[in-house]
Design a protein around this motif. Structure first.
Motif, PDB file in Angstrom:
ATOM      1  N   ALA A  26     -47.474 -13.386  24.113  1.00 44.77           N
ATOM      2  CA  ALA A  26     -48.733 -13.977  23.867  1.00 44.77           C
ATOM      3  C   ALA A  26     -49.792 -13.838  24.757  1.00 44.77           C
ATOM      4  CB  ALA A  26     -48.442 -15.438  23.400  1.00 44.77           C
ATOM      5  N   GLN A  27     -49.406 -13.162  25.806  1.00 49.03           N
ATOM      6  CA  GLN A  27     -50.211 -12.899  27.029  1.00 49.03           C
ATOM      7  C   GLN A  27     -51.137 -11.785  26.863  1.00 49.03           C
ATOM      8  OE1 GLN A  27     -48.604 -13.586  31.030  1.00 49.03           O
ATOM      9  NE2 GLN A  27     -47.231 -14.808  30.114  1.00 49.03           N
ATOM     10  N   TYR A  28     -52.321 -11.849  27.289  1.00 53.49           N
ATOM     11  CA  TYR A  28     -53.220 -10.705  27.325  1.00 53.49           C
ATOM     12  C   TYR A  28     -53.131  -9.890  28.411  1.00 53.49           C
ATOM     13  CZ  TYR A  28     -56.239 -13.349  23.878  1.00 53.49           C
ATOM     14  OH  TYR A  28     -56.844 -13.802  22.855  1.00 53.49           O
ATOM     15  N   MET A  29     -53.071  -8.446  28.023  1.00 57.72           N
ATOM     16  CA  MET A  29     -53.119  -7.369  28.981  1.00 57.72           C
ATOM     17  C   MET A  29     -54.187  -7.339  29.809  1.00 57.72           C
ATOM     18  SD  MET A  29     -51.061  -4.254  26.786  1.00 57.72           S
ATOM     19  CE  MET A  29     -52.244  -4.460  25.281  1.00 57.72           C
ATOM     20  N   PRO A  30     -54.196  -6.772  31.093  1.00 57.10           N
ATOM     21  CA  PRO A  30     -55.352  -6.653  31.910  1.00 57.10           C
ATOM     22  C   PRO A  30     -56.402  -5.741  31.294  1.00 57.10           C
ATOM     23  CG  PRO A  30     -53.148  -5.891  32.887  1.00 57.10           C
ATOM     24  CD  PRO A  30     -52.975  -6.294  31.623  1.00 57.10           C
ATOM     25  N   VAL A  31     -56.064  -4.885  30.386  1.00 55.23           N
ATOM     26  CA  VAL A  31     -56.908  -3.887  30.070  1.00 55.23           C
ATOM     27  C   VAL A  31     -56.230  -3.734  28.306  1.00 55.23           C
ATOM     28  CG1 VAL A  31     -58.015  -1.629  29.891  1.00 55.23           C
ATOM     29  CG2 VAL A  31     -57.322  -2.665  32.089  1.00 55.23           C
ATOM     30  N   PRO A  32     -57.225  -3.972  27.483  1.00 54.85           N
ATOM     31  CA  PRO A  32     -56.981  -3.708  25.948  1.00 54.85           C
ATOM     32  C   PRO A  32     -56.527  -2.370  25.705  1.00 54.85           C
ATOM     33  CG  PRO A  32     -58.829  -5.085  26.099  1.00 54.85           C
ATOM     34  CD  PRO A  32     -58.687  -4.441  27.426  1.00 54.85           C
ATOM     35  N   LEU A  33     -55.503  -2.069  25.085  1.00 53.99           N
ATOM     36  CA  LEU A  33     -55.425  -0.628  24.690  1.00 53.99           C
ATOM     37  C   LEU A  33     -55.591  -0.333  23.161  1.00 53.99           C
ATOM     38  CD1 LEU A  33     -51.702  -0.631  26.159  1.00 53.99           C
ATOM     39  CD2 LEU A  33     -53.768   0.264  27.260  1.00 53.99           C
ATOM     40  N   ASN A  34     -56.172   1.013  23.075  1.00 52.25           N
ATOM     41  CA  ASN A  34     -56.583   1.439  21.602  1.00 52.25           C
ATOM     42  C   ASN A  34     -55.364   2.160  21.007  1.00 52.25           C
ATOM     43  OD1 ASN A  34     -59.514   0.681  21.232  1.00 52.25           O
ATOM     44  ND2 ASN A  34     -59.779   1.942  22.785  1.00 52.25           N
TER      45      ASN A  34
END
Ligand SMILES: [Zn+2]
Ligand SMILES: [Zn+2]
Length: 80
Positions: A26-34
């Motif tokens: 449930a944690q956000y990644m440092p950079v979103p991935l496409n």
């Protein structure tokens, strides 16, 4: 963060199990991935270590230490 992570998984279910167990899902990644969905081919942005295709509900997971590359994101199955 990398502790206990072999970096190799046979399938996406193992990845998702792992990040759920470690509390990262449930944690956000440092950079979103496409991500391009392997099932429906739709492109979507994965913001957390566990993600879901908005179109077909395919569940994806990536371990925090490998979240720099969309190639490491693995599909676990629909509504996994
Ligand atoms: Zn690793
Ligand atoms: Zn999809």
């Amino acid at each position: 963060m990398h502790e206990g992570c072999s970096g190799s998984f046979d399938n996406g279910k193992q990845v998702v199990d792992k990040i759920r167990m470690m509390g990262f899902s449930a944690q956000y990644m440092p950079v979103p991935l496409n991500i391009t969905c392997v099932d429906c081919g739709d492109d979507f942005e994965m913001e957390k270590f566990e993600g879901k295709c908005p179109k077909c509900d395919m569940v994806y997971g990536v371990t925090p230490c490998h979240a720099f590359d969309p190639d490491n994101v693995m599909a676990a199955g629909k509504d996994y």
